[in-house]
Design a protein around this motif. Structure first.
Motif, mmCIF file in Angstrom:
data_model
loop_
_atom_site.group_PDB
_atom_site.id
_atom_site.type_symbol
_atom_site.label_atom_id
_atom_site.label_comp_id
_atom_site.label_asym_id
_atom_site.label_seq_id
_atom_site.Cartn_x
_atom_site.Cartn_y
_atom_site.Cartn_z
ATOM 1 N N LEU A 167 9.390 -3.185 -8.209
ATOM 2 C CA LEU A 167 10.706 -3.178 -7.566
ATOM 3 C C LEU A 167 10.589 -2.918 -6.069
ATOM 4 O O LEU A 167 11.353 -3.484 -5.275
ATOM 5 C CB LEU A 167 11.607 -2.142 -8.218
ATOM 6 N N ASN A 168 9.645 -2.081 -5.675
ATOM 7 C CA ASN A 168 9.425 -1.862 -4.248
ATOM 8 C C ASN A 168 8.961 -3.144 -3.560
ATOM 9 O O ASN A 168 9.385 -3.449 -2.448
ATOM 10 C CB ASN A 168 8.400 -0.749 -4.034
ATOM 11 N N LEU A 212 1.050 4.164 -2.784
ATOM 12 C CA LEU A 212 0.937 5.573 -2.413
ATOM 13 C C LEU A 212 2.106 6.383 -2.972
ATOM 14 O O LEU A 212 1.915 7.491 -3.479
ATOM 15 C CB LEU A 212 0.868 5.722 -0.892
ATOM 16 N N LEU A 213 3.311 5.827 -2.884
ATOM 17 C CA LEU A 213 4.481 6.542 -3.402
ATOM 18 C C LEU A 213 4.361 6.816 -4.895
ATOM 19 O O LEU A 213 4.789 7.871 -5.369
ATOM 20 C CB LEU A 213 5.759 5.734 -3.148
ATOM 21 N N GLU A 214 3.806 5.877 -5.623
ATOM 22 C CA GLU A 214 3.672 6.085 -7.061
ATOM 23 C C GLU A 214 2.473 6.963 -7.398
ATOM 24 O O GLU A 214 2.527 7.761 -8.324
ATOM 25 C CB GLU A 214 3.588 4.743 -7.787
ATOM 26 N N LEU A 215 1.378 6.819 -6.661
ATOM 27 C CA LEU A 215 0.195 7.637 -6.938
ATOM 28 C C LEU A 215 0.410 9.104 -6.578
ATOM 29 O O LEU A 215 -0.178 9.988 -7.204
ATOM 30 C CB LEU A 215 -1.018 7.086 -6.182
ATOM 31 N N ILE A 216 1.247 9.353 -5.602
ATOM 32 C CA ILE A 216 1.497 10.740 -5.189
ATOM 33 C C ILE A 216 2.287 11.494 -6.266
ATOM 34 O O ILE A 216 2.289 12.721 -6.288
ATOM 35 C CB ILE A 216 2.218 10.763 -3.827
ATOM 36 N N LEU A 273 0.824 -1.210 0.000
ATOM 37 C CA LEU A 273 0.000 0.000 0.000
ATOM 38 C C LEU A 273 0.859 1.260 0.000
ATOM 39 O O LEU A 273 0.531 2.245 -0.662
ATOM 40 C CB LEU A 273 -0.944 -0.013 1.202
ATOM 41 N N PHE A 274 1.977 1.220 0.719
ATOM 42 C CA PHE A 274 2.870 2.374 0.735
ATOM 43 C C PHE A 274 3.558 2.546 -0.617
ATOM 44 O O PHE A 274 3.759 3.668 -1.084
ATOM 45 C CB PHE A 274 3.901 2.239 1.854
ATOM 46 N N ALA A 275 3.925 1.447 -1.275
ATOM 47 C CA ALA A 275 4.509 1.532 -2.621
ATOM 48 C C ALA A 275 3.518 2.133 -3.602
ATOM 49 O O ALA A 275 3.885 2.959 -4.442
ATOM 50 C CB ALA A 275 4.948 0.143 -3.087
#
Length: 130
Positions: free
Chosen positions: A107-108, A87-91, A83-85
């Motif tokens: 890769l994450n 979020l990192l891409e959606l942000i 979920l954090f990966a």
């Protein structure tokens, strides 16, 4: 107590968000062997460190018994890492000059799985995902 044991992981996550928001896509990539570059290694290593810190925090806490390290703890960490990966891409979508990358998410996740494997090897624990 949750923040006491997971403070390093939370600070690491905030740093990852900060870097993701400030990174520029127009920087010339540094390629290593076979088109695999420094950015790809960075994606993997940042999640290896995140999962190691997160699982260590879960292992050390005793107040939240459902989060205390067991085989379900690995599952929670890997779901949280996914979920954090995401979020990192959606942000990155509304930020100019930065683009969404599905390869970054993959890769994450590879880094998260390697971090879980490394943690289980360092603590000599059997690793189960179910």
């Amino acid at each position: 107590m949750f923040f006491r044991f997971n403070a390093y992981a939370i600070v690491w996550m905030l740093g990852m968000l900060w870097v993701a928001c400030l990174s520029k896509a127009n920087i010339q990539p540094i390629l290593l062997v076979g088109g695999f570059g420094v950015a790809e290694i960075g994606h993997i290593l940042q999640f290896v460190v995140l999962v190691l810190l997160w699982m260590l925090g879960i292992r050390k806490q005793h107040q939240f018994t459902f989060l205390h390290y067991n085989h379900a703890g690995t599952r929670y960490v890997l779901i949280g890492a996914f979920l954090f990966a995401l979020l990192l891409e959606l942000i990155k979508i509304p930020i100019p000059y930065v683009h969404f990358s599905s390869l970054g998410i993959v890769l994450n996740l590879v880094g998260a799985i390697l971090g879980a494997l490394l943690f289980s090897w360092l603590y000599r624990l059997p690793l189960r995902f179910w």
